[in-house]
Design an enzyme around this catalytic site. Structure first.
Site, PDB file in Angstrom:
ATOM      1  CG  HIS A  63      -1.996   1.053   1.146  1.00 40.25           C
ATOM      2  ND1 HIS A  63      -3.033   0.986   0.244  1.00 40.25           N
ATOM      3  CD2 HIS A  63      -2.191   2.202   1.840  1.00 40.25           C
ATOM      4  CE1 HIS A  63      -3.828   2.036   0.396  1.00 40.25           C
ATOM      5  NE2 HIS A  63      -3.332   2.799   1.361  1.00 40.25           N
ATOM      6  CG  HIS A  65      -1.641   6.790  -0.851  1.00 39.14           C
ATOM      7  ND1 HIS A  65      -2.657   6.358  -1.664  1.00 39.14           N
ATOM      8  CD2 HIS A  65      -1.976   6.395   0.395  1.00 39.14           C
ATOM      9  CE1 HIS A  65      -3.570   5.736  -0.935  1.00 39.14           C
ATOM     10  NE2 HIS A  65      -3.173   5.737   0.318  1.00 39.14           N
ATOM     11  CD  GLN A  68      -0.762  10.261   1.053  1.00 38.07           C
ATOM     12  OE1 GLN A  68      -0.432   9.657   2.067  1.00 38.07           O
ATOM     13  NE2 GLN A  68      -1.992  10.205   0.564  1.00 38.07           N
ATOM     14  NE  ARG A  91     -10.293  14.117   3.587  1.00 37.94           N
ATOM     15  CZ  ARG A  91     -11.532  13.812   3.191  1.00 37.94           C
ATOM     16  NH1 ARG A  91     -11.783  12.642   2.644  1.00 37.94           N
ATOM     17  NH2 ARG A  91     -12.529  14.661   3.367  1.00 37.94           N
ATOM     18  CG  HIS A 216     -10.502   6.367  -1.763  1.00 37.55           C
ATOM     19  ND1 HIS A 216     -11.035   6.698  -0.533  1.00 37.55           N
ATOM     20  CD2 HIS A 216      -9.241   6.863  -1.756  1.00 37.55           C
ATOM     21  CE1 HIS A 216     -10.135   7.373   0.178  1.00 37.55           C
ATOM     22  NE2 HIS A 216      -9.044   7.485  -0.548  1.00 37.55           N
ATOM     23  NE  ARG A 219     -13.176   7.986   4.381  1.00 34.94           N
ATOM     24  CZ  ARG A 219     -11.952   8.283   3.960  1.00 34.94           C
ATOM     25  NH1 ARG A 219     -11.729   9.349   3.230  1.00 34.94           N
ATOM     26  NH2 ARG A 219     -10.942   7.493   4.256  1.00 34.94           N
ATOM     27  CG  HIS A 243      -8.250   3.611   1.973  1.00 32.97           C
ATOM     28  ND1 HIS A 243      -8.245   4.712   1.164  1.00 32.97           N
ATOM     29  CD2 HIS A 243      -6.954   3.243   2.083  1.00 32.97           C
ATOM     30  CE1 HIS A 243      -7.000   5.008   0.808  1.00 32.97           C
ATOM     31  NE2 HIS A 243      -6.199   4.124   1.347  1.00 32.97           N
ATOM     32  CD  GLU A 246      -6.672   5.882   7.129  1.00 37.95           C
ATOM     33  OE1 GLU A 246      -7.232   5.873   6.019  1.00 37.95           O
ATOM     34  OE2 GLU A 246      -5.527   6.317   7.318  1.00 37.95           O
ATOM     35  CG  HIS A 280      -5.673   2.375   6.451  1.00 37.06           C
ATOM     36  ND1 HIS A 280      -4.379   2.378   6.900  1.00 37.06           N
ATOM     37  CD2 HIS A 280      -5.679   3.143   5.334  1.00 37.06           C
ATOM     38  CE1 HIS A 280      -3.644   3.118   6.093  1.00 37.06           C
ATOM     39  NE2 HIS A 280      -4.401   3.583   5.137  1.00 37.06           N
ATOM     40  CG  ASP A 331      -0.977   4.752   3.966  1.00 33.95           C
ATOM     41  OD1 ASP A 331      -1.290   5.266   2.887  1.00 33.95           O
ATOM     42  OD2 ASP A 331      -1.725   4.795   4.957  1.00 33.95           O
TER      43      ASP A 331
END
Ligand code: ZN
Length: 449
Positions: A63, A65, A68, A91, A216, A219, A243, A246, A280, A331
């Protein structure tokens, strides 16, 4: 058939079990062709010696990203005027970074990160990729341009990549996306598949590259669309990463709007099967570990990021007791250190229970063993390979020769006898111990000096 032979001081035959006087052969396709005792080799074969080195399967980073990585260090303080900070305020700062990022800076960040991963002992990465569009939210002339940028960065760096293409539709349950999410959004499944299908066509047989689905989160994807995605995948069999839970808030919102826990909703859509990886899983319900195990699904733990973001603890004991394989991911890349991800899975349980060796005997390669480390080494490699549907994660004939050599003389490991070596690797070692890294049988990193 031409084989290349490696002879380390110690070779890991199964997780946590090391043997001396063995050599491993790599074939022209970069796969493991043989593992033999030295005495069984014909005199014509002279393996390449790896003195004072321990040969293991490479770690799998399930995992990531990549972008980031550019935030490292920059959010570890409170902003003036904000007396508290949490996942949601983090975020917002992450969005501020993502919105102006151009393709070439993204390439550079990803390339450097993937080199950092190789140097830390990761040989494969699952890139959970949601930065799809241009800064204003419009499509690139080649809509999947940024996926291709990441693939190029991985290929140039020499790491195996599974692009887990993110489907991101809503800003929250029954909520329109915010303008700050405009670079992530696919309005419908057709738009998402128009990103995915050219990649499947062009990289279906590419060495070092594979693809997966990443709705994703609850949400970000309405449940009817999750259902359609599950139907589509019945003919395509791609790994599905998502996800899961989390944050407490998202669990509460899922219950309030949809009447059940996130994992229960996911199960109803048909997505929860042996290809599913829940990322998560920090706020699972009591019956979720069994639900995951019944489906043959996996969990991806990202303990350094989960600690950094204040997400909560992974219920590793409950998951492993139910038989759910756990893999790891770095992550947000606050830390790129597979050994630290692994030891935190156990250490977090110790801190909460004020006990030691909490995961002993659970998910061990040798039944009846009361060890912790071999199971965690499987989390680092074997379960990650399965999570990304790649033929890697073990020293086993036929699998990709994705391997790492650790320096037995490194101060972190020096003086440790062979018996507790797996324990010392998990609980005491670090990226500094990595001497050489092979992906597909090719040396991709070698420490100088
Ligand atoms: Zn993530």
């Amino acid at each position: 058939m031409t084989l290349r032979w490696l002879q380390p001081d110690l070779l890991q035959l199964s997780a946590g079990q090391f043997v001396t006087q063995h050599a491993l052969a790599i074939d022209a396709a970069g796969r493991i062709a043989a593992v033999e005792p030295i005495e069984a080799l014909p005199a014509t074969i002279t393996p390449r010696r790896l003195p004072d080195q321990i040969l293991l399967p490479g770690f799998v980073n399930a995992h990531s990203h990549a972008f980031q990585r550019a935030m490292r260090g920059s959010t570890e303080h409170l902003q003036v005027g904000h007396e508290s900070d949490d996942f949601w305020s983090w975020r917002e700062r992450m969005y501020q970074l993502a919105l102006p990022l151009d393709p070439e800076p993204l390439y550079t960040i990803a390339f450097n990160l993937y080199r950092e991963m190789l140097a830390a002992g990761y040989t494969a990465v699952g890139e959970f990729h949601y930065l799809h569009h241009r800064q204003d939210g419009s499509a690139h002339p080649t809509p999947d341009h940024l996926s291709r940028v990441l693939i190029r960065a991985a290929q140039d760096a020499g790491i195996r990549i599974a692009v887990l293409l993110v489907l991101y539709v809503t800003g929250g349950i029954n909520t329109s996306p915010s303008p700050r999410q405009r670079r992530f959004i696919s309005p419908d499944l057709g738009a998402f598949l128009s990103l995915l299908e050219p990649l499947l066509r062009d990289f279906g047989d590419a060495p070092l590259v594979s693809l997966g689905l990443a709705p994703h989160s609850i949400r970000a994807v309405p449940t009817p669309m999750l259902q359609k995605l599950a139907e589509w995948n019945r003919a395509h069999h791609l790994p599905v990463h998502m996800h899961v839970c989390e944050q407490v808030t998202e669990v509460e919102q899922t219950r309030a709007h949809l009447g059940a826990s996130p994992l229960e909703i996911i199960a109803r859509t048909g997505l929860l099967d042996e290809r599913f990886v829940g990322v998560h899983a920090t706020h699972l319900e009591a019956d979720d570990p069994q639900r995951l195990n019944d489906a043959g699904a996996r969990v991806c733990a990202c303990p350094t990021t989960e600690a950094n973001l204040g997400d909560g603890f992974l219920p590793a004991h409950a998951l492993m007791s139910a038989g759910v394989p756990i893999c790891i991911g770095s992550d947000g890349h606050i830390v790129v250190n597979p050994m630290e991800e692994l030891r935190l899975i156990e250490n977090n349980e110790r801190l909460q229970r004020r006990r030691r060796n909490v995961l002993a005997g659970l998910m061990q390669p040798t039944p009846g063993s009361m060890r912790v480390a071999p199971g965690l080494l499987q989390s680092g490699a074997l379960h990650g390979g399965a999570a990304l549907s790649i033929d890697a994660g073990q020293i086993k004939i036929g699998l990709h020769a994705d391997l790492i050599a650790l320096d037995r003389n490194d101060p972190y490991l020096s003086g440790v006898p062979t018996d507790p070596l797996a324990e010392a690797i998990v609980f005491s070692a670090g990226p500094r111990c990595v001497r050489e890294v092979w992906v597909g049988g090719v040396t991709r990193y070698a420490r100088s000096g």
